[in-house]
Write a protein that holds these residues in place. Structure first.
Motif, PDB file in Angstrom:
ATOM      1  N   UNK A  92       0.824  -1.212   0.000  1.00 64.09           N
ATOM      2  CA  UNK A  92       0.000   0.000   0.000  1.00 64.09           C
ATOM      3  C   UNK A  92       0.862   1.267   0.000  1.00 64.09           C
ATOM      4  N   UNK A  93       1.972   1.225   0.721  1.00 59.86           N
ATOM      5  CA  UNK A  93       2.865   2.383   0.756  1.00 59.86           C
ATOM      6  C   UNK A  93       3.480   2.660  -0.612  1.00 59.86           C
ATOM      7  N   UNK A  94       3.848   1.601  -1.310  1.00 61.66           N
ATOM      8  CA  UNK A  94       4.448   1.779  -2.624  1.00 61.66           C
ATOM      9  C   UNK A  94       3.450   2.359  -3.624  1.00 61.66           C
ATOM     10  N   UNK A  95       2.161   2.116  -3.357  1.00 63.84           N
ATOM     11  CA  UNK A  95       1.106   2.650  -4.235  1.00 63.84           C
ATOM     12  C   UNK A  95       0.423   3.846  -3.581  1.00 63.84           C
TER      13      UNK A  95
ATOM     14  N   UNK B 147      -2.826   5.796  -4.513  1.00 65.25           N
ATOM     15  CA  UNK B 147      -3.497   5.067  -5.580  1.00 65.25           C
ATOM     16  C   UNK B 147      -4.234   3.861  -4.999  1.00 65.25           C
ATOM     17  N   UNK B 148      -5.293   3.447  -5.654  1.00 62.02           N
ATOM     18  CA  UNK B 148      -6.095   2.328  -5.164  1.00 62.02           C
ATOM     19  C   UNK B 148      -5.440   1.003  -5.538  1.00 62.02           C
ATOM     20  N   UNK B 149      -5.398   0.094  -4.548  1.00 59.98           N
ATOM     21  CA  UNK B 149      -4.964  -1.282  -4.798  1.00 59.98           C
ATOM     22  C   UNK B 149      -6.203  -2.164  -4.675  1.00 59.98           C
ATOM     23  N   UNK B 150      -6.511  -2.910  -5.705  1.00 59.92           N
ATOM     24  CA  UNK B 150      -7.667  -3.793  -5.626  1.00 59.92           C
ATOM     25  C   UNK B 150      -7.359  -4.965  -4.690  1.00 59.92           C
ATOM     26  N   UNK B 151      -8.419  -5.576  -4.170  1.00 55.76           N
ATOM     27  CA  UNK B 151      -8.233  -6.752  -3.330  1.00 55.76           C
ATOM     28  C   UNK B 151      -7.522  -7.853  -4.105  1.00 55.76           C
ATOM     29  N   UNK B 152      -7.883  -8.004  -5.377  1.00 51.67           N
ATOM     30  CA  UNK B 152      -7.269  -9.032  -6.200  1.00 51.67           C
ATOM     31  C   UNK B 152      -5.758  -8.839  -6.301  1.00 51.67           C
TER      32      UNK B 152
ATOM     33  N   UNK C 221      -7.859 -10.906   2.888  1.00 50.09           N
ATOM     34  CA  UNK C 221      -7.267  -9.579   2.776  1.00 50.09           C
ATOM     35  C   UNK C 221      -8.001  -8.594   3.675  1.00 50.09           C
ATOM     36  N   UNK C 222      -9.337  -8.649   3.683  1.00 55.60           N
ATOM     37  CA  UNK C 222     -10.115  -7.738   4.529  1.00 55.60           C
ATOM     38  C   UNK C 222      -9.773  -7.925   6.003  1.00 55.60           C
TER      39      UNK C 222
ATOM     40  N   UNK D  70     -16.205  -1.726  -2.963  1.00 53.94           N
ATOM     41  CA  UNK D  70     -16.338  -2.534  -4.156  1.00 53.94           C
ATOM     42  C   UNK D  70     -15.073  -2.666  -4.972  1.00 53.94           C
ATOM     43  N   UNK D  71     -13.981  -2.020  -4.509  1.00 50.21           N
ATOM     44  CA  UNK D  71     -12.736  -2.056  -5.288  1.00 50.21           C
ATOM     45  C   UNK D  71     -11.582  -2.607  -4.455  1.00 50.21           C
ATOM     46  N   UNK D  72     -11.210  -1.880  -3.386  1.00 46.83           N
ATOM     47  CA  UNK D  72     -10.058  -2.295  -2.597  1.00 46.83           C
ATOM     48  C   UNK D  72      -9.673  -1.261  -1.562  1.00 46.83           C
TER      49      UNK D  72
END
Length: 238
Positions: free
Chosen positions: A173-176, A179-184, A202-203, A228-230
């Motif tokens: 998450x820090x590297x992104x 920006x949004x990271x999806x669960x997938x 993941x949740x 619904x995304x991440x």
């Protein structure tokens, strides 16, 4: 002649002696040295007294079950733990993940899946015993600082006690940041396995990570849920 690497030590804690033997026989030629314990107290004692790369821990054991073992273990250790669930029940998965398990595996697992999961959880936790040199560039988000090389995360100067998987999620998450990271993408990146729409791992891990960050999902300082995304790590760096 290429030297043979030393066997990787693994502890299996399960009261099913036959299954333990099958796991040992399968993993031995793949470079694993398997020790076995058949009840919770002996498993705990072995982890505390040994230098294992990972623990394969059964949920259903008489007396002290796997959840109790994991709860006690996480008071003093961040060793990767792969939980074995008899039926792969989602409730067991979630409880184990909330207590600090890195991953889970139903007892109907294939040998190849077991090997892949073990490699994934141990790869996330590999850290030099001598301690890596400080990175020239930390990952920073406000008072939150993560150093991948030394495998240290701090918040306002205080070290965070994270499992290997929590550390991997936070790093991703820090590297992104921003920006949004999806669960997938998170699950595939940190667990090396395909996403299942019914898989809440993941949740659960993000929820545990938020708790350790002192974060509030409704008014997040760091991790925001994108419905619904991440997830997205808010960029709070001045």
């Amino acid at each position: 002649m290429t030297p043979v690497p030393p066997a990787r030590p693994l502890l299996v804690v399960d009261d099913d002696r036959k299954l333990c033997g099958l796991i040992r026989d399968y993993l031995l030629p793949h470079g694993w040295q398997v020790d076995m314990r058949h009840n919770g107290p002996e498993g705990l004692e072995a982890v505390r007294g040994g230098k294992y790369e990972a623990v394969l821990l059964d949920v259903m054991m008489p007396g002290m079950d796997g959840f109790e073992v994991l709860r006690e273990l996480r008071k003093s250790s961040t060793i990767p733990v792969l939980m074995l669930t008899a039926m792969g029940e989602e409730a067991d998965r979630i409880v184990g993940l909330e207590l600090g398990a890195d991953d889970y595996l139903p007892k109907t697992f294939s040998s190849r899946e077991l090997l892949a999961r073990l490699r994934a959880v141990t790869r996330r936790s590999v850290v030099s015993e001598k301690g890596a040199a400080a990175s020239t560039k930390d990952l920073v988000c406000g008072a939150l600082i993560v150093n991948e090389e030394s495998h240290v995360a701090t918040l306002a100067g205080e070290a965070l006690d994270l499992t290997a998987l929590e550390f991997a999620i936070l790093t991703s998450l820090l590297k992104a940041k921003g920006r949004v990271k999806t669960r997938e993408s998170l699950l595939e990146e940190v667990s090396d396995r395909r996403f299942d729409v019914f898989d809440r791992s993941i949740d659960v891990h993000v929820s545990q990570l938020r708790r350790k960050l002192g974060d509030d999902a409704k008014q997040p300082r760091f991790i925001r849920t994108i419905r619904g995304v991440g997830y997205k790590l808010e960029d709070t760096t001045p």
